[in-house]
Write an enzyme that holds these catalytic residues in place. Structure first.
Site, PDB file in Angstrom:
ATOM      1  N   GLU A  65       0.576  -1.295   0.049  1.00  0.00           N
ATOM      2  CA  GLU A  65      -0.097   0.242   0.126  1.00  0.00           C
ATOM      3  C   GLU A  65       0.880   1.334   0.220  1.00  0.00           C
ATOM      4  O   GLU A  65       0.108   2.323  -0.721  1.00  0.00           O
ATOM      5  CB  GLU A  65      -0.705   0.043   1.475  1.00  0.00           C
ATOM      6  CG  GLU A  65      -2.184   1.277   1.443  1.00  0.00           C
ATOM      7  CD  GLU A  65      -3.426   0.477   2.225  1.00  0.00           C
ATOM      8  OE1 GLU A  65      -3.826  -0.298   2.068  1.00  0.00           O
ATOM      9  OE2 GLU A  65      -3.475   1.575   3.281  1.00  0.00           O
ATOM     10  N   ASP A  66       1.931   1.334   0.665  1.00  0.00           N
ATOM     11  CA  ASP A  66       2.346   2.643   0.572  1.00  0.00           C
ATOM     12  C   ASP A  66       4.169   2.443   0.121  1.00  0.00           C
ATOM     13  O   ASP A  66       4.587   3.353   0.447  1.00  0.00           O
ATOM     14  CB  ASP A  66       2.939   2.629   3.018  1.00  0.00           C
ATOM     15  CG  ASP A  66       1.413   3.207   3.451  1.00  0.00           C
ATOM     16  OD1 ASP A  66       0.697   3.086   2.690  1.00  0.00           O
ATOM     17  OD2 ASP A  66       1.602   2.582   3.922  1.00  0.00           O
TER      18      ASP A  66
HETATM   19  P1  NDP Z   1      -5.942   8.916   6.428  1.00  0.00           P
HETATM   20  O1  NDP Z   1      -6.480   7.388   6.852  1.00  0.00           O
HETATM   21  O2  NDP Z   1      -5.713  10.287   6.102  1.00  0.00           O
HETATM   22  O3  NDP Z   1      -5.178   8.489   8.144  1.00  0.00           O
HETATM   23  C1  NDP Z   1      -5.115   7.738   8.959  1.00  0.00           C
HETATM   24  C2  NDP Z   1      -3.822   6.828   9.054  1.00  0.00           C
HETATM   25  O4  NDP Z   1      -2.520   7.133   8.683  1.00  0.00           O
HETATM   26  C3  NDP Z   1      -3.659   5.492   9.505  1.00  0.00           C
HETATM   27  O5  NDP Z   1      -5.048   4.856   9.451  1.00  0.00           O
HETATM   28  C4  NDP Z   1      -2.443   5.167   9.451  1.00  0.00           C
HETATM   29  O6  NDP Z   1      -2.603   3.578   8.362  1.00  0.00           O
HETATM   30  C5  NDP Z   1      -2.101   6.066   8.993  1.00  0.00           C
HETATM   31  N1  NDP Z   1      -1.130   6.818  10.115  1.00  0.00           N
HETATM   32  C6  NDP Z   1       0.091   7.154   9.682  1.00  0.00           C
HETATM   33  N2  NDP Z   1       0.909   7.851  10.888  1.00  0.00           N
HETATM   34  C7  NDP Z   1      -0.056   7.928  11.392  1.00  0.00           C
HETATM   35  C8  NDP Z   1      -0.387   8.084  13.353  1.00  0.00           C
HETATM   36  N3  NDP Z   1       0.432   9.014  13.570  1.00  0.00           N
HETATM   37  N4  NDP Z   1      -1.643   7.850  13.449  1.00  0.00           N
HETATM   38  C9  NDP Z   1      -2.474   7.499  13.273  1.00  0.00           C
HETATM   39  N5  NDP Z   1      -2.417   6.884  12.480  1.00  0.00           N
HETATM   40  C10 NDP Z   1      -1.610   6.503  11.269  1.00  0.00           C
HETATM   41  O7  NDP Z   1      -7.501   9.327   7.912  1.00  0.00           O
HETATM   42  P2  NDP Z   1      -8.727   9.442   7.448  1.00  0.00           P
HETATM   43  O8  NDP Z   1      -8.603  10.567   5.860  1.00  0.00           O
HETATM   44  O9  NDP Z   1      -9.115   8.626   7.969  1.00  0.00           O
HETATM   45  O10 NDP Z   1      -9.115  10.841   7.844  1.00  0.00           O
HETATM   46  C11 NDP Z   1      -9.687  10.140   9.285  1.00  0.00           C
HETATM   47  C12 NDP Z   1     -11.595  11.058   8.833  1.00  0.00           C
HETATM   48  O11 NDP Z   1     -11.365  12.636   8.587  1.00  0.00           O
HETATM   49  C13 NDP Z   1     -12.003  10.967   7.978  1.00  0.00           C
HETATM   50  O12 NDP Z   1     -12.634  10.214   8.487  1.00  0.00           O
HETATM   51  C14 NDP Z   1     -12.526  11.767   6.867  1.00  0.00           C
HETATM   52  O13 NDP Z   1     -14.210  11.842   6.675  1.00  0.00           O
HETATM   53  C15 NDP Z   1     -12.078  13.159   8.083  1.00  0.00           C
HETATM   54  N6  NDP Z   1     -10.935  13.965   6.537  1.00  0.00           N
HETATM   55  C16 NDP Z   1     -10.515  13.564   5.860  1.00  0.00           C
HETATM   56  C17 NDP Z   1      -9.513  13.840   5.624  1.00  0.00           C
HETATM   57  C18 NDP Z   1      -8.868  13.869   4.460  1.00  0.00           C
HETATM   58  O14 NDP Z   1      -8.241  14.400   4.138  1.00  0.00           O
HETATM   59  N7  NDP Z   1      -9.450  12.721   3.671  1.00  0.00           N
HETATM   60  C19 NDP Z   1      -9.768  15.326   6.081  1.00  0.00           C
HETATM   61  C20 NDP Z   1     -10.646  15.897   6.944  1.00  0.00           C
HETATM   62  C21 NDP Z   1     -10.792  15.141   7.120  1.00  0.00           C
HETATM   63  P3  NDP Z   1      -1.407   2.818   7.695  1.00  0.00           P
HETATM   64  O15 NDP Z   1      -1.698   2.292   8.890  1.00  0.00           O
HETATM   65  O16 NDP Z   1      -1.508   2.167   6.349  1.00  0.00           O
HETATM   66  O17 NDP Z   1      -0.028   3.341   8.185  1.00  0.00           O
END
Ligand code: NDP
Ligand code: ZN
Length: 179
Positions: A65-66
């Site tokens: 994925e990344d």
């Molecule tokens: P993202 O998917 O963008 O980010 C979360 C993912 O980032 C995690 O699942 C994890 O995936 C990875 N990650 C890397 N660093 C960290 C960390 N320090 N802590 C936690 N996770 C980390 O998030 P979402 O887009 O889901 O955002 C959450 C909510 O906010 C959504 O429901 C959306 O509707 C809303 N939102 C989204 C925006 C957007 O641009 N997407 C903008 C504003 C609001 P991994 O395990 O793969 O590393």
């Protein structure tokens, strides 16, 4: 044998370290590799999981994925079983983000037990990470929305590992979400 498992798991950790070598977590400072190692550690320490294929898949779970890693490469290095677990936890990056998030909820109940274990530990790690430090650019609302979405994914992953699920219940309670 045990000897094979040690070899497999060190090889997976090394492969993931190389694949993620330039990446940081969204706190802007933690090396990304801390995450897959931490997910594998949740499975062994909290979950009591000892299936080497699941632990290796946990170490490798974000490499397709990344990073520039392919499913074929994982199969070539680690075999068909680990490849299939990693595939099951990999989002299709060609789809829009909202669709990818919706599909995680839809697919969760139908994936293998091994993939469910990796996903449960992955979600627990990420939710704890969010509680520890808010990612750069995130506000309270975005964190809350992430917890709410994650709870819908986890609803489809229940009934396979009580210690991890019990810990998830505690983490969600902090955000007033009942799992
Ligand atoms: P993202 O998917 O963008 O980010 C979360 C993912 O980032 C995690 O699942 C994890 O995936 C990875 N990650 C890397 N660093 C960290 C960390 N320090 N802590 C936690 N996770 C980390 O998030 P979402 O887009 O889901 O955002 C959450 C909510 O906010 C959504 O429901 C959306 O509707 C809303 N939102 C989204 C925006 C957007 O641009 N997407 C903008 C504003 C609001 P991994 O395990 O793969 O590393
Ligand atoms: Zn992950």
């Amino acid at each position: 044998t045990n000897e094979c498992s040690v070899h497999l798991i060190v090889k997976a950790a090394n492969f993931a370290a190389i694949a993620h070598r330039t990446q940081l977590r969204k706190d802007g400072s933690t090396p990304y590799i801390n995450h897959p190692i931490g997910v594998a550690n949740i499975l062994t320490e909290l979950g009591g999981v000892s299936d080497p294929n699941v632990i290796a898949a946990a170490l490798l779970h974000d490499t397709i994925e990344d990073c520039d890693v392919t499913s074929e490469q994982i199969e070539h290095e680690f075999g068909a079983k680990i490849k299939s677990i990693v595939d099951e936890v990999t989002d299709d990056k060609s789809l829009p983000k909202a669709e990818r998030k919706r599909l995680q909820i839809v697919h969760a109940p139908n994936i293998s037990k091994e993939a469910k274990l990796v996903k449960l530990a992955d979600k627990l790690y990420n939710l704890r990470d969010l509680l520890r430090k808010t990612p750069i650019g995130w506000d309270t609302k975005r964190v809350q929305e992430y917890f709410e979405w994650a709870s819908e994914v986890i609803a489809g992953l229940r009934g396979i590992n009580k210690p991890i699920e019990d810990e998830l219940i505690l983490v969600f309670a902090k955000k007033n979400i009942k799992l």
